[in-house]
Write a protein that holds these residues in place. Structure first.
Motif, PDB file in Angstrom:
ATOM      1  N   LEU A 151       0.829  -1.203   0.000  1.00  0.00           N
ATOM      2  CA  LEU A 151       0.000   0.000   0.000  1.00  0.00           C
ATOM      3  C   LEU A 151       0.865   1.257   0.000  1.00  0.00           C
ATOM      4  O   LEU A 151       0.638   2.181  -0.786  1.00  0.00           O
ATOM      5  CB  LEU A 151      -0.941  -0.011   1.212  1.00  0.00           C
ATOM      6  CG  LEU A 151      -1.839   1.211   1.372  1.00  0.00           C
ATOM      7  CD1 LEU A 151      -2.839   1.277   0.228  1.00  0.00           C
ATOM      8  CD2 LEU A 151      -2.537   1.178   2.700  1.00  0.00           C
ATOM      9  N   VAL A 152       1.864   1.285   0.854  1.00  0.00           N
ATOM     10  CA  VAL A 152       2.752   2.453   0.932  1.00  0.00           C
ATOM     11  C   VAL A 152       3.524   2.609  -0.367  1.00  0.00           C
ATOM     12  O   VAL A 152       3.667   3.724  -0.895  1.00  0.00           O
ATOM     13  CB  VAL A 152       3.701   2.320   2.141  1.00  0.00           C
ATOM     14  CG1 VAL A 152       4.779   3.394   2.107  1.00  0.00           C
ATOM     15  CG2 VAL A 152       2.919   2.384   3.441  1.00  0.00           C
ATOM     16  N   LEU A 153       4.032   1.527  -0.911  1.00  0.00           N
ATOM     17  CA  LEU A 153       4.777   1.586  -2.159  1.00  0.00           C
ATOM     18  C   LEU A 153       3.903   2.068  -3.317  1.00  0.00           C
ATOM     19  O   LEU A 153       4.326   2.878  -4.140  1.00  0.00           O
ATOM     20  CB  LEU A 153       5.371   0.216  -2.490  1.00  0.00           C
ATOM     21  CG  LEU A 153       6.277   0.155  -3.711  1.00  0.00           C
ATOM     22  CD1 LEU A 153       7.482   1.062  -3.531  1.00  0.00           C
ATOM     23  CD2 LEU A 153       6.709  -1.266  -3.976  1.00  0.00           C
ATOM     24  N   SER A 154       2.672   1.622  -3.365  1.00  0.00           N
ATOM     25  CA  SER A 154       1.779   2.063  -4.438  1.00  0.00           C
ATOM     26  C   SER A 154       1.414   3.536  -4.285  1.00  0.00           C
ATOM     27  O   SER A 154       1.321   4.260  -5.275  1.00  0.00           O
ATOM     28  CB  SER A 154       0.527   1.184  -4.485  1.00  0.00           C
ATOM     29  OG  SER A 154      -0.202   1.314  -3.283  1.00  0.00           O
ATOM     30  N   LEU A 155       1.240   4.008  -3.056  1.00  0.00           N
ATOM     31  CA  LEU A 155       0.950   5.431  -2.844  1.00  0.00           C
ATOM     32  C   LEU A 155       2.140   6.302  -3.261  1.00  0.00           C
ATOM     33  O   LEU A 155       1.959   7.352  -3.884  1.00  0.00           O
ATOM     34  CB  LEU A 155       0.591   5.687  -1.388  1.00  0.00           C
ATOM     35  CG  LEU A 155      -0.775   5.175  -0.930  1.00  0.00           C
ATOM     36  CD1 LEU A 155      -0.958   5.406   0.560  1.00  0.00           C
ATOM     37  CD2 LEU A 155      -1.881   5.849  -1.709  1.00  0.00           C
ATOM     38  N   VAL A 156       3.330   5.858  -2.948  1.00  0.00           N
ATOM     39  CA  VAL A 156       4.522   6.608  -3.342  1.00  0.00           C
ATOM     40  C   VAL A 156       4.651   6.626  -4.867  1.00  0.00           C
ATOM     41  O   VAL A 156       4.985   7.646  -5.463  1.00  0.00           O
ATOM     42  CB  VAL A 156       5.777   6.008  -2.676  1.00  0.00           C
ATOM     43  CG1 VAL A 156       7.053   6.589  -3.260  1.00  0.00           C
ATOM     44  CG2 VAL A 156       5.745   6.235  -1.174  1.00  0.00           C
ATOM     45  N   ALA A 157       4.368   5.518  -5.510  1.00  0.00           N
ATOM     46  CA  ALA A 157       4.442   5.457  -6.966  1.00  0.00           C
ATOM     47  C   ALA A 157       3.414   6.385  -7.613  1.00  0.00           C
ATOM     48  O   ALA A 157       3.709   7.085  -8.587  1.00  0.00           O
ATOM     49  CB  ALA A 157       4.248   4.025  -7.439  1.00  0.00           C
ATOM     50  N   ILE A 158       2.210   6.403  -7.075  1.00  0.00           N
ATOM     51  CA  ILE A 158       1.164   7.290  -7.612  1.00  0.00           C
ATOM     52  C   ILE A 158       1.555   8.745  -7.444  1.00  0.00           C
ATOM     53  O   ILE A 158       1.369   9.563  -8.352  1.00  0.00           O
ATOM     54  CB  ILE A 158      -0.190   6.980  -6.935  1.00  0.00           C
ATOM     55  CG1 ILE A 158      -0.697   5.611  -7.395  1.00  0.00           C
ATOM     56  CG2 ILE A 158      -1.214   8.065  -7.224  1.00  0.00           C
ATOM     57  CD1 ILE A 158      -1.908   5.124  -6.643  1.00  0.00           C
ATOM     58  N   MET A 159       2.144   9.093  -6.294  1.00  0.00           N
ATOM     59  CA  MET A 159       2.571  10.483  -6.071  1.00  0.00           C
ATOM     60  C   MET A 159       3.694  10.865  -7.027  1.00  0.00           C
ATOM     61  O   MET A 159       3.700  11.972  -7.568  1.00  0.00           O
ATOM     62  CB  MET A 159       3.015  10.665  -4.617  1.00  0.00           C
ATOM     63  CG  MET A 159       1.863  10.668  -3.634  1.00  0.00           C
ATOM     64  SD  MET A 159       2.330  10.761  -1.899  1.00  0.00           S
ATOM     65  CE  MET A 159       3.632  11.904  -1.867  1.00  0.00           C
ATOM     66  N   ALA A 160       4.633   9.971  -7.274  1.00  0.00           N
ATOM     67  CA  ALA A 160       5.744  10.265  -8.192  1.00  0.00           C
ATOM     68  C   ALA A 160       5.240  10.486  -9.605  1.00  0.00           C
ATOM     69  O   ALA A 160       5.690  11.395 -10.306  1.00  0.00           O
ATOM     70  CB  ALA A 160       6.763   9.131  -8.136  1.00  0.00           C
ATOM     71  N   VAL A 161       4.307   9.660 -10.041  1.00  0.00           N
ATOM     72  CA  VAL A 161       3.748   9.808 -11.389  1.00  0.00           C
ATOM     73  C   VAL A 161       2.969  11.110 -11.507  1.00  0.00           C
ATOM     74  O   VAL A 161       3.054  11.815 -12.516  1.00  0.00           O
ATOM     75  CB  VAL A 161       2.868   8.580 -11.734  1.00  0.00           C
ATOM     76  CG1 VAL A 161       2.079   8.823 -13.007  1.00  0.00           C
ATOM     77  CG2 VAL A 161       3.735   7.340 -11.872  1.00  0.00           C
TER      78      VAL A 161
END
Length: 82
Positions: free
Chosen positions: A7-17
């Motif tokens: 969950l944390v990794l996916s949130l960070v990826a979404i923010m970076a994109v």
């Protein structure tokens, strides 16, 4: 625990994109060039600024340099045999 990491990794990826797409840079970039988006306001104003020039000092005084001679003695010990 692994679900929280995902969950944390996916949130960070979404923010970076989202940050990458929010830049609004040109799509046809040239190799070796840097692009930065700069926005300058279109508001220009003429300002009249008045100021008074005054000297910081009242009297200029020249003070001569003073020198003094210092004599020192240096004592040298001979090397020990240790």
């Amino acid at each position: 625990m692994p679900q929280i990491k995902k969950l944390v990794l996916s949130l960070v990826a979404i923010m970076a994109v989202s940050f990458a797409y929010a830049q609004d840079l040109p799509t046809n970039t040239e190799l070796g060039k840097c692009y930065v988006r700069c926005t300058t306001p279109d508001v220009y104003e003429n300002e009249t600024v008045s100021f008074v020039l005054t000297s910081v000092y009242k009297n200029l005084e020249v003070v001569p340099a003073t020198y003094e001679t210092v004599k020192e003695r240096v004592m040298i010990k001979q090397a020990s045999e240790k």
